[in-house]
Design a protein around this motif. Sequence first.
Motif, PDB file in Angstrom:
ATOM      1  N   PRO A   8       0.799  -1.232   0.000  1.00  0.00           N
ATOM      2  CA  PRO A   8       0.000   0.000   0.000  1.00  0.00           C
ATOM      3  C   PRO A   8       0.829   1.277   0.000  1.00  0.00           C
ATOM      4  CG  PRO A   8      -0.899  -1.586   1.565  1.00  0.00           C
ATOM      5  CD  PRO A   8       0.422  -2.134   1.107  1.00  0.00           C
ATOM      6  N   GLY A   9       2.036   1.212   0.565  1.00  0.00           N
ATOM      7  CA  GLY A   9       2.842   2.417   0.691  1.00  0.00           C
ATOM      8  C   GLY A   9       4.084   2.453  -0.170  1.00  0.00           C
ATOM      9  N   THR A  10       4.134   1.647  -1.217  1.00  0.00           N
ATOM     10  CA  THR A  10       5.304   1.662  -2.099  1.00  0.00           C
ATOM     11  C   THR A  10       5.504   3.043  -2.711  1.00  0.00           C
ATOM     12  OG1 THR A  10       5.072  -0.689  -2.657  1.00  0.00           O
ATOM     13  CG2 THR A  10       6.331   0.668  -4.189  1.00  0.00           C
ATOM     14  N   VAL A  11       6.751   3.499  -2.724  1.00  0.00           N
ATOM     15  CA  VAL A  11       7.094   4.751  -3.384  1.00  0.00           C
ATOM     16  C   VAL A  11       8.180   4.490  -4.424  1.00  0.00           C
ATOM     17  CG1 VAL A  11       6.430   6.270  -1.487  1.00  0.00           C
ATOM     18  CG2 VAL A  11       8.757   5.371  -1.580  1.00  0.00           C
ATOM     19  N   SER A  12       8.082   5.202  -5.530  1.00  0.00           N
ATOM     20  CA  SER A  12       9.101   5.176  -6.573  1.00  0.00           C
ATOM     21  C   SER A  12       9.619   6.598  -6.734  1.00  0.00           C
ATOM     22  CB  SER A  12       8.510   4.654  -7.881  1.00  0.00           C
ATOM     23  OG  SER A  12       7.995   3.341  -7.709  1.00  0.00           O
ATOM     24  N   MET A  13      10.785   6.737  -7.314  1.00  0.00           N
ATOM     25  CA  MET A  13      11.424   8.054  -7.294  1.00  0.00           C
ATOM     26  C   MET A  13      12.105   8.386  -8.607  1.00  0.00           C
ATOM     27  SD  MET A  13      13.610   6.349  -4.380  1.00  0.00           S
ATOM     28  CE  MET A  13      12.101   5.418  -4.133  1.00  0.00           C
ATOM     29  N   ILE A  14      12.288   9.676  -8.819  1.00  0.00           N
ATOM     30  CA  ILE A  14      12.974  10.210  -9.990  1.00  0.00           C
ATOM     31  C   ILE A  14      14.039  11.188  -9.493  1.00  0.00           C
ATOM     32  CG2 ILE A  14      12.705  11.675 -12.042  1.00  0.00           C
ATOM     33  CD1 ILE A  14       9.869  10.518 -12.340  1.00  0.00           C
ATOM     34  N   PHE A  15      15.250  11.077 -10.035  1.00  0.00           N
ATOM     35  CA  PHE A  15      16.345  11.920  -9.550  1.00  0.00           C
ATOM     36  C   PHE A  15      17.434  12.046 -10.613  1.00  0.00           C
ATOM     37  CE2 PHE A  15      16.782   7.564  -8.062  1.00  0.00           C
ATOM     38  CZ  PHE A  15      18.087   7.217  -8.394  1.00  0.00           C
ATOM     39  N   PRO A  16      18.252  13.090 -10.526  1.00  0.00           N
ATOM     40  CA  PRO A  16      19.310  13.307 -11.514  1.00  0.00           C
ATOM     41  C   PRO A  16      20.528  12.434 -11.226  1.00  0.00           C
ATOM     42  CG  PRO A  16      19.345  15.073  -9.905  1.00  0.00           C
ATOM     43  CD  PRO A  16      18.164  14.208  -9.564  1.00  0.00           C
ATOM     44  N   VAL A  17      21.143  11.950 -12.290  1.00  0.00           N
ATOM     45  CA  VAL A  17      22.396  11.199 -12.172  1.00  0.00           C
ATOM     46  C   VAL A  17      23.371  11.736 -13.217  1.00  0.00           C
ATOM     47  CG1 VAL A  17      21.262   9.125 -11.292  1.00  0.00           C
ATOM     48  CG2 VAL A  17      21.614   9.369 -13.750  1.00  0.00           C
ATOM     49  N   ARG A  18      24.637  11.382 -13.047  1.00  0.00           N
ATOM     50  CA  ARG A  18      25.664  11.784 -14.001  1.00  0.00           C
ATOM     51  C   ARG A  18      26.508  10.568 -14.362  1.00  0.00           C
ATOM     52  NH1 ARG A  18      25.986  15.194  -9.877  1.00  0.00           N
ATOM     53  NH2 ARG A  18      27.979  14.313  -9.179  1.00  0.00           N
ATOM     54  N   TRP A  19      26.842  10.457 -15.629  1.00  0.00           N
ATOM     55  CA  TRP A  19      27.739   9.401 -16.079  1.00  0.00           C
ATOM     56  C   TRP A  19      28.863  10.045 -16.874  1.00  0.00           C
ATOM     57  CZ3 TRP A  19      29.681   5.039 -15.075  1.00  0.00           C
ATOM     58  CH2 TRP A  19      30.349   4.273 -16.036  1.00  0.00           C
ATOM     59  N   LYS A  20      30.083   9.951 -16.307  1.00  0.00           N
ATOM     60  CA  LYS A  20      31.253  10.584 -16.904  1.00  0.00           C
ATOM     61  C   LYS A  20      30.983  12.060 -17.170  1.00  0.00           C
ATOM     62  CE  LYS A  20      33.095   6.284 -18.758  1.00  0.00           C
ATOM     63  NZ  LYS A  20      33.619   5.551 -19.927  1.00  0.00           N
ATOM     64  N   GLY A  21      30.312  12.682 -16.194  1.00  0.00           N
ATOM     65  CA  GLY A  21      30.024  14.101 -16.230  1.00  0.00           C
ATOM     66  C   GLY A  21      28.779  14.488 -16.992  1.00  0.00           C
ATOM     67  N   ARG A  22      28.202  13.556 -17.724  1.00  0.00           N
ATOM     68  CA  ARG A  22      27.023  13.888 -18.539  1.00  0.00           C
ATOM     69  C   ARG A  22      25.740  13.658 -17.731  1.00  0.00           C
ATOM     70  NH1 ARG A  22      25.635  11.546 -24.624  1.00  0.00           N
ATOM     71  NH2 ARG A  22      23.715  12.746 -24.915  1.00  0.00           N
ATOM     72  N   PRO A  23      24.796  14.600 -17.741  1.00  0.00           N
ATOM     73  CA  PRO A  23      23.585  14.452 -16.927  1.00  0.00           C
ATOM     74  C   PRO A  23      22.552  13.524 -17.568  1.00  0.00           C
ATOM     75  CG  PRO A  23      23.518  16.537 -18.103  1.00  0.00           C
ATOM     76  CD  PRO A  23      24.868  15.928 -18.392  1.00  0.00           C
ATOM     77  N   HIS A  24      21.873  12.779 -16.702  1.00  0.00           N
ATOM     78  CA  HIS A  24      20.758  11.922 -17.092  1.00  0.00           C
ATOM     79  C   HIS A  24      19.708  12.015 -15.991  1.00  0.00           C
ATOM     80  CE1 HIS A  24      22.904   9.912 -20.421  1.00  0.00           C
ATOM     81  NE2 HIS A  24      23.979  10.011 -19.639  1.00  0.00           N
ATOM     82  N   THR A  25      18.531  11.459 -16.253  1.00  0.00           N
ATOM     83  CA  THR A  25      17.465  11.433 -15.251  1.00  0.00           C
ATOM     84  C   THR A  25      17.048   9.995 -15.017  1.00  0.00           C
ATOM     85  OG1 THR A  25      16.687  13.602 -15.970  1.00  0.00           O
ATOM     86  CG2 THR A  25      15.190  12.297 -14.604  1.00  0.00           C
ATOM     87  N   ALA A  26      17.110   9.567 -13.755  1.00  0.00           N
ATOM     88  CA  ALA A  26      16.851   8.176 -13.396  1.00  0.00           C
ATOM     89  C   ALA A  26      15.503   8.013 -12.707  1.00  0.00           C
ATOM     90  CB  ALA A  26      17.958   7.657 -12.471  1.00  0.00           C
ATOM     91  N   MET A  27      14.928   6.825 -12.890  1.00  0.00           N
ATOM     92  CA  MET A  27      13.814   6.392 -12.071  1.00  0.00           C
ATOM     93  C   MET A  27      14.249   5.145 -11.314  1.00  0.00           C
ATOM     94  SD  MET A  27      12.643   3.257 -13.226  1.00  0.00           S
ATOM     95  CE  MET A  27      11.061   2.738 -13.784  1.00  0.00           C
ATOM     96  N   LEU A  28      13.660   4.956 -10.128  1.00  0.00           N
ATOM     97  CA  LEU A  28      13.852   3.717  -9.396  1.00  0.00           C
ATOM     98  C   LEU A  28      12.461   3.240  -8.978  1.00  0.00           C
ATOM     99  CD1 LEU A  28      16.605   2.869  -6.816  1.00  0.00           C
ATOM    100  CD2 LEU A  28      14.280   2.024  -6.541  1.00  0.00           C
ATOM    101  N   TRP A  29      12.027   2.106  -9.550  1.00  0.00           N
ATOM    102  CA  TRP A  29      10.705   1.560  -9.257  1.00  0.00           C
ATOM    103  C   TRP A  29      10.758   0.870  -7.897  1.00  0.00           C
ATOM    104  CZ3 TRP A  29       6.066   2.499 -10.762  1.00  0.00           C
ATOM    105  CH2 TRP A  29       5.033   1.583 -10.542  1.00  0.00           C
ATOM    106  N   GLY A  30       9.786   1.194  -7.041  1.00  0.00           N
ATOM    107  CA  GLY A  30       9.888   0.817  -5.639  1.00  0.00           C
ATOM    108  C   GLY A  30       9.520  -0.589  -5.265  1.00  0.00           C
ATOM    109  N   GLY A  31       8.756  -1.316  -6.104  1.00  0.00           N
ATOM    110  CA  GLY A  31       8.365  -2.671  -5.740  1.00  0.00           C
ATOM    111  C   GLY A  31       7.762  -3.384  -6.925  1.00  0.00           C
ATOM    112  N   THR A  32       8.411  -4.450  -7.392  1.00  0.00           N
ATOM    113  CA  THR A  32       8.060  -5.053  -8.677  1.00  0.00           C
ATOM    114  C   THR A  32       7.084  -6.215  -8.571  1.00  0.00           C
ATOM    115  OG1 THR A  32      10.214  -4.395  -9.573  1.00  0.00           O
ATOM    116  CG2 THR A  32       9.017  -6.092 -10.776  1.00  0.00           C
TER     117      THR A  32
END
Length: 308
Positions: free
Chosen positions: A198-222
Amino acid sequence: MPIEQPSPSRRAVLAGALFLPLAGGRAEARAASAPDYYERAARLAGEDPVLRNLVRALSPGAEVPQVKAPKPLRTFDNVAVVSTSLVSATAIVTSRGVILIDALNSADEAEQILVPQLRSVGVNPSAIKYVVVSHGHRDHFGGAGYLARRFGARVMMHKADRALAGDALTPDLDIADGRRLTLGDTTVTFHHTPGHTPGTVSMIFPVRWKGRPHTAMLWGGTNPPAATKDKRTYVASVLAFAAHMRRARVDVELNNHLMSDHGLQRLEELRRGGAANPFVVGEPRAQRFMQVMEAMLRGRIVTDGKAG
């Protein structure tokens, strides 16, 4: 370290979405069979190993494979992953400390696995400011209390899963849908994605790979829940989160169970080196990940009805 309040949720609108068109595709008939949905998921997956792994993980009767725990790794310039054979914890390194997503299964695992392995990849455990619990199963929150006591970290969790954790965990902060946590140069946006719990949370946050920016998601419960009504809730969460991903232009897919999304193999691919990061899947493929999940869940719902 401000934590912003959420905007209104769209979940009430999406909760009845079982027979709406599948995301990104033509409308399916109301009488679509379970094999129709599973075949659609397989077509969407094609030969993509990440998506094919997701189809297997969400199939009826799927069993959790027995795997060897991978060695810790910096998956991005500002992200490190520490895993047991079952579950992972993800450290987001900011300019003012660390936001840790999940905390393994127990205080012993936090002390003997999480802390030394973070150090081994250049993350200072004493810099952990927040421990975010993705959902209320012990393998995700078991080490949170230890980290709070030892390092003074604040524990965050959605209130709908407090009953699952019981007396084993006392969070400091509630996670609400749309809440944002800013620490230093990094903002993590949380979305309530109930279904797995009932309380699963998923998130979106900025990441960097070799200095280049990307946007990540992490799914909280599969893993899909047992009850059909909870699977319907899960579908609504998938639709809502996919929309958030589109708006944020998410191009990185992450999971807290690496056996669900070909994550173990991608860790080893990344460890071997190379210019490309296999967790950077691109925006269209990130959306297809959610479409596969949706189709598999719709199939599971129809399967439930046939079994009943």
